[in-house]
Design a protein around this motif. Structure first.
Motif, short mmCIF file in Angstrom:
data_model
loop_
_atom_site.label_atom_id
_atom_site.label_comp_id
_atom_site.label_asym_id
_atom_site.label_seq_id
_atom_site.Cartn_x
_atom_site.Cartn_y
_atom_site.Cartn_z
N VAL A 12 0.83 -1.21 0.00
CA VAL A 12 0.00 0.00 0.00
C VAL A 12 0.86 1.26 0.00
CG1 VAL A 12 -1.73 1.31 1.29
CG2 VAL A 12 -1.89 -1.18 1.16
N LEU A 13 1.93 1.27 0.82
CA LEU A 13 2.70 2.50 1.02
C LEU A 13 3.67 2.79 -0.12
CD1 LEU A 13 3.52 2.42 4.85
CD2 LEU A 13 1.71 3.66 3.64
N VAL A 14 4.31 1.75 -0.69
CA VAL A 14 5.31 1.98 -1.74
C VAL A 14 4.70 2.71 -2.95
CG1 VAL A 14 6.82 0.86 -3.42
CG2 VAL A 14 6.85 0.13 -1.03
N PRO A 15 3.57 2.25 -3.52
CA PRO A 15 2.97 3.02 -4.63
C PRO A 15 2.59 4.43 -4.23
CG PRO A 15 2.03 0.82 -4.52
CD PRO A 15 2.82 1.01 -3.27
N TYR A 16 2.14 4.61 -2.98
CA TYR A 16 1.77 5.94 -2.50
C TYR A 16 2.96 6.89 -2.52
CZ TYR A 16 1.14 9.55 1.06
OH TYR A 16 1.14 10.74 1.75
N PHE A 17 4.09 6.45 -1.99
CA PHE A 17 5.28 7.31 -1.95
C PHE A 17 5.87 7.52 -3.34
CE2 PHE A 17 5.40 6.04 2.60
CZ PHE A 17 5.43 7.31 3.15
N ILE A 18 5.76 6.52 -4.23
CA ILE A 18 6.25 6.70 -5.61
C ILE A 18 5.42 7.76 -6.31
CG2 ILE A 18 6.44 5.58 -7.85
CD1 ILE A 18 7.20 3.01 -6.43
N ASP A 19 4.09 7.65 -6.20
CA ASP A 19 3.23 8.65 -6.83
C ASP A 19 3.44 10.03 -6.22
OD1 ASP A 19 2.19 6.65 -8.40
OD2 ASP A 19 0.44 6.30 -7.11
#
Length: 330
Positions: A317-324
């Protein structure tokens, strides 16, 4: 001429005092993390419990039951279940261990191996002392579990304020942060349900197998197998020990059959049940599940293996959030 060439090849590297301070503080930070890694793991486990219990607390709140009372009832029920299970399982294990040691010379004699009876008698005499050590260790772990449940209780009470705190930390809107928390807690809840399903499947398979082999204490032994299922690879092996002790008091044939039973169940579990159940529960690819368990076991032992899947779920959940988020700032 050579001096000129050497002087031309030299480079001066300047390190500012800010870089030195940053490196020193970073090393201190890593050292502090190493010292408090157990506390961090405990906090993460408390968060997992909060994520699993919070939906039920929200349901009870709809029936006008105060949030604190709802959380307290559920967590006390969890603690009572843990203590009752431990109290019910220790006596038969200790009794069967004594029975096994008393019959050990006879069993080995049937195999052509002679064992000094005085050695067995000394081991029988040490059983109460060893049992006391085991029980003491169990209750010290129960104390740690109680501490984690207390932290979980306060996390449940403060859950409604968590999105506001994280909003001030990350600077996003509260709606975005709340959506992240809900997605994380939904995945963790599904993982916990999957773990419960695994425990029920393994416990049921062990119970049916032991009953088929006419092994006594099938119920507590199956409960042990179900509980130890939360520790991949090592757990099933540890749960086999008391079952083998009980079965060898009957005959070597029964002992060998029980060891074979646990081996087959473990192979079936590792190669089919765990990947399929966890994929249905949390949507992870079986290969990712297996690799995560292996990495978690290598890095943190049994505890690392248990926590590897929820860590992957949080990262999903967090990795795509921080990438975006990083792309939006470019």
């Amino acid at each position: 001429m050579v001096k000129n060439i050497l002087s031309e090849g030299r480079h001066t590297v300047e390190i500012s005092y800010k870089t030195i301070v940053f490196v020193a503080l970073f090393i201190i930070f890593l050292a502090v993390l190493k010292k408090i890694d157990g506390i961090l793991v405990g906090l993460f486990v408390s968060y997992l419990i909060m994520a699993a219990v919070n939906p039920l607390v929200n349901v009870l709140e709809k029936f006008k039951i105060p949030r604190a009372i709802s959380a307290l009832i559920i967590l006390i029920g969890i603690l009572f279940t843990i203590i009752s299970t431990i109290a019910a399982l220790i006596p038969p294990i200790v009794d069967q261990t004594g029975a096994f040691l008393s019959q050990l010379p006879k069993l080995l004699g049937q195999l052509g191996v002679q064992l000094d009876q005085s050695l067995v008698s000394s081991q029988l005499g040490s059983i109460p002392q060893n049992a006391f050590k085991v029980i003491s260790g169990v209750f010290s772990n129960v104390l740690a579990v109680f501490t984690i449940l207390v932290i979980s209780f306060y996390m449940i009470l403060e859950r409604r304020h968590l999105s506001g705190w994280l909003t001030r930390l990350f600077g996003d809107s509260e709606a975005v942060v709340e959506d992240l928390l809900v997605r994380i807690e939904t995945k963790i809840g599904a993982w916990i349900r999957g773990q419960v399903i695994l425990s029920l499947i393994i416990g049921g398979a062990v119970y049916i197998g032991l009953i088929s082999l006419s092994i006594p204490y099938a119920v507590p032994l199956a409960i042990i197998a179900g509980l130890m299922e939360s520790i991949p690879n090592i757990g099933p092996t540890v749960s086999m020990v008391p079952a083998a002790v009980v079965s060898f008091t009957i005959s070597p044939l029964h002992g060998g059959a029980v060891i074979l039973l646990y081996f087959l169940i473990q192979q079936f579990e590792n190669n089919l049940i765990v990947p399929l159940v966890m994929r249905r529960a949390v949507g992870l690819n079986p290969l990712i599940v297996i690799i995560s368990l292996m990495i978690g076991l290598a890095l943190g032992g049994p505890a690392g293996a248990v926590l590897s899947i929820p860590v992957v779920l949080v990262g999903e959940v967090l990795v795509p959030y921080f990438i975006d988020r990083s792309k939006s700032k470019i």
